[in-house]
Scaffold this active site. Structure first.
Site, PDB file in Angstrom:
ATOM      1  N   ARG A 180       0.839  -1.171  -0.065  1.00 38.00           N
ATOM      2  CA  ARG A 180       0.065  -0.005   0.081  1.00 38.00           C
ATOM      3  C   ARG A 180       0.940   1.365  -0.109  1.00 38.00           C
ATOM      4  O   ARG A 180       1.879   1.342   0.647  1.00 38.00           O
ATOM      5  CB  ARG A 180      -1.028  -0.089   1.150  1.00 38.00           C
ATOM      6  CG  ARG A 180      -2.119  -1.002   1.314  1.00 38.00           C
ATOM      7  CD  ARG A 180      -3.042  -0.412   0.122  1.00 38.00           C
ATOM      8  NE  ARG A 180      -4.166  -1.366   0.163  1.00 38.00           N
ATOM      9  CZ  ARG A 180      -4.130  -2.513  -0.570  1.00 38.00           C
ATOM     10  NH1 ARG A 180      -3.398  -3.056  -1.427  1.00 38.00           N
ATOM     11  NH2 ARG A 180      -5.332  -3.339  -0.560  1.00 38.00           N
ATOM     12  N   HIS A 213      -1.170  -0.059  -9.947  1.00 40.45           N
ATOM     13  CA  HIS A 213      -1.712  -1.114  -8.997  1.00 40.45           C
ATOM     14  C   HIS A 213      -2.182  -2.342  -9.539  1.00 40.45           C
ATOM     15  O   HIS A 213      -3.497  -2.663  -9.803  1.00 40.45           O
ATOM     16  CB  HIS A 213      -2.853  -0.219  -8.238  1.00 40.45           C
ATOM     17  CG  HIS A 213      -3.391  -1.220  -6.736  1.00 40.45           C
ATOM     18  ND1 HIS A 213      -3.744  -0.341  -5.538  1.00 40.45           N
ATOM     19  CD2 HIS A 213      -3.351  -2.548  -6.411  1.00 40.45           C
ATOM     20  CE1 HIS A 213      -3.879  -1.356  -4.733  1.00 40.45           C
ATOM     21  NE2 HIS A 213      -3.677  -2.272  -5.372  1.00 40.45           N
ATOM     22  N   GLU A 265      -4.377   7.258  -5.034  1.00 41.80           N
ATOM     23  CA  GLU A 265      -4.473   6.621  -6.388  1.00 41.80           C
ATOM     24  C   GLU A 265      -5.826   7.070  -7.029  1.00 41.80           C
ATOM     25  O   GLU A 265      -6.923   7.105  -6.225  1.00 41.80           O
ATOM     26  CB  GLU A 265      -4.599   4.974  -6.109  1.00 41.80           C
ATOM     27  CG  GLU A 265      -3.147   4.347  -5.605  1.00 41.80           C
ATOM     28  CD  GLU A 265      -3.159   2.861  -5.476  1.00 41.80           C
ATOM     29  OE1 GLU A 265      -4.069   2.138  -5.971  1.00 41.80           O
ATOM     30  OE2 GLU A 265      -2.259   2.706  -4.985  1.00 41.80           O
TER      31      GLU A 265
HETATM   32  C1  GLV Z   1      -4.875  -5.322  -3.662  1.00 38.35           C
HETATM   33  O1  GLV Z   1      -4.104  -4.350  -3.714  1.00 38.35           O
HETATM   34  C2  GLV Z   1      -5.311  -6.260  -2.788  1.00 38.35           C
HETATM   35  O2  GLV Z   1      -5.596  -5.776  -1.589  1.00 38.35           O
HETATM   36  O3  GLV Z   1      -5.639  -7.305  -3.213  1.00 38.35           O
END
Ligand code: GLV
Length: 326
Positions: free
Chosen positions: A236, A284, A265
């Site tokens: 994160r 991401h 984001e």
């Molecule tokens: C993606 O970032 C997740 O938490 O699956």
């Protein structure tokens, strides 16, 4: 019963819910449902099929008196007010395990791309700059036989450590609690955060976003890293102080960074990180393989079906919810 789905999901998964429930689905693939619209839609919702980019806060939960299940198509759930959900008796489901190997692959892809300037090298050809072979042209950092420091030794950390052994790497790790089981299984070595930062060629951030991990890599931590070191983040964005990272990269205090996640984001093309030549950024996509995303979507739908039928979810974030009132 009504199920709200906050992004367009594959038809077969939608069918799993449509067979038994009234479904509202936001029709965009890649664009979040506006918060105000979600607020409106959850008013009479029994279940919510959500993902990392929806803000499921107290206000939203207060607006959803019938909500029984929140099911997120993700392992991370820092976007959801879990305490408020538990207080309201709402089960929160997520999708760990099924994505661990895909995220470990992407972590390695980002590590290799950053260390070996893969993106910059392709841009170099695209720009028409390639005139011939150069002794020091687009030279990067060795990966084989280097030292990796993993922060957060969960299932994804283990997957990355396993891959690292194929690259002859020594693997250090730091975790909330020491994992002697993993040390035995994979030959990784526990150390303090400071020691890890000082010794690693690759610092790989894989910790979940919690109040304790918020900006755990800042100016001080970056100053401990080697000038040849690379920071990788596939967890994160909030785990790293982005402006401190920008300065460290600009001043070449560290050699590079590969980032799949950001403090806010999406980031846009004018984000200060994009201007730097020692960064690889991705939007991401850690778990983004077709098979993995299908498995995640199916588990998310299953969690909803189980929750609405009063059964335990496959993976519950807030098991305390089952003990309320007993
Ligand atoms: C993606 O970032 C997740 O938490 O699956």
């Amino acid at each position: 019963m009504k199920v709200v789905i906050t992004r367009r999901i594959p038809e077969s998964i939608k069918q799993m819910l449509e067979n038994d429930y009234n479904v509202y689905m936001w029709q965009e693939d890649n664009e979040p449902i506006p918060y105000e619209l979600l607020l409106e839609q959850v008013k009479d919702a029994d279940a919510l099929f959500t993902n990392v980019s929806d803000r499921i806060d107290k206000q939203l939960l207060q607006a959803a008196p019938n909500l029984k299940v929140i099911s997120t198509m993700a392992v991370g759930y820092d976007n959801i007010d879990i305490d408020e959900a538990t207080a309201r008796g709402i089960c929160v489901g997520h999708t760990p395990d099924v994505l661990s190997e895909a995220v470990a692959d992407l972590t390695f892809a980002l590590l290799l791309a950053t260390a070996r300037k893969v993106v910059e090298a392709m841009d170099y050809i695209k720009e028409g700059s390639w005139r011939g072979w150069g002794p020091m042209l687009l030279t990067g950092q060795n990966v084989y036989n280097s030292t990796m420091g993993i922060i957060g030794m969960g299932a994804i950390g283990k997957g990355v450590a396993r891959r690292a052994s194929g690259f002859g790497m020594k693997v250090l790790y730091h975790n909330r609690r020491r994992r002697e089981d993993v040390e035995q299984e994979l030959g990784v070595e526990y150390c303090t955060l400071n020691d890890l930062l000082q010794a690693s060629d690759f610092v790989v951030m894989l910790a979940p976003a919690t109040p304790e991990t918020r900006r755990m890599i800042g100016e001080r931590e970056l100053s401990l890293m080697k000038p040849t070191a690379i920071l990788i983040n596939t967890s994160r964005g909030s785990n790293i102080d982005e402006s401190a990272l920008c300065s460290a990269l600009k001043e070449r205090q560290i050699w590079g960074a590969g980032l799949d996640v950001f403090e806010v984001e999406p980031i846009h093309a004018n984000h200060p990180l994009i201007a730097l030549d020692n960064v690889v950024v991705l939007p991401h996509i850690g778990s983004a393989t077709i098979a993995t995303r299908m498995e995640m979507a199916e588990m998310t739908a299953q969690n909803i079906r189980l929750g609405l039928s009063g059964a335990k979810l496959i993976h519950t974030v807030n098991p305390d919810v089952y003990n309320r009132g007993s």
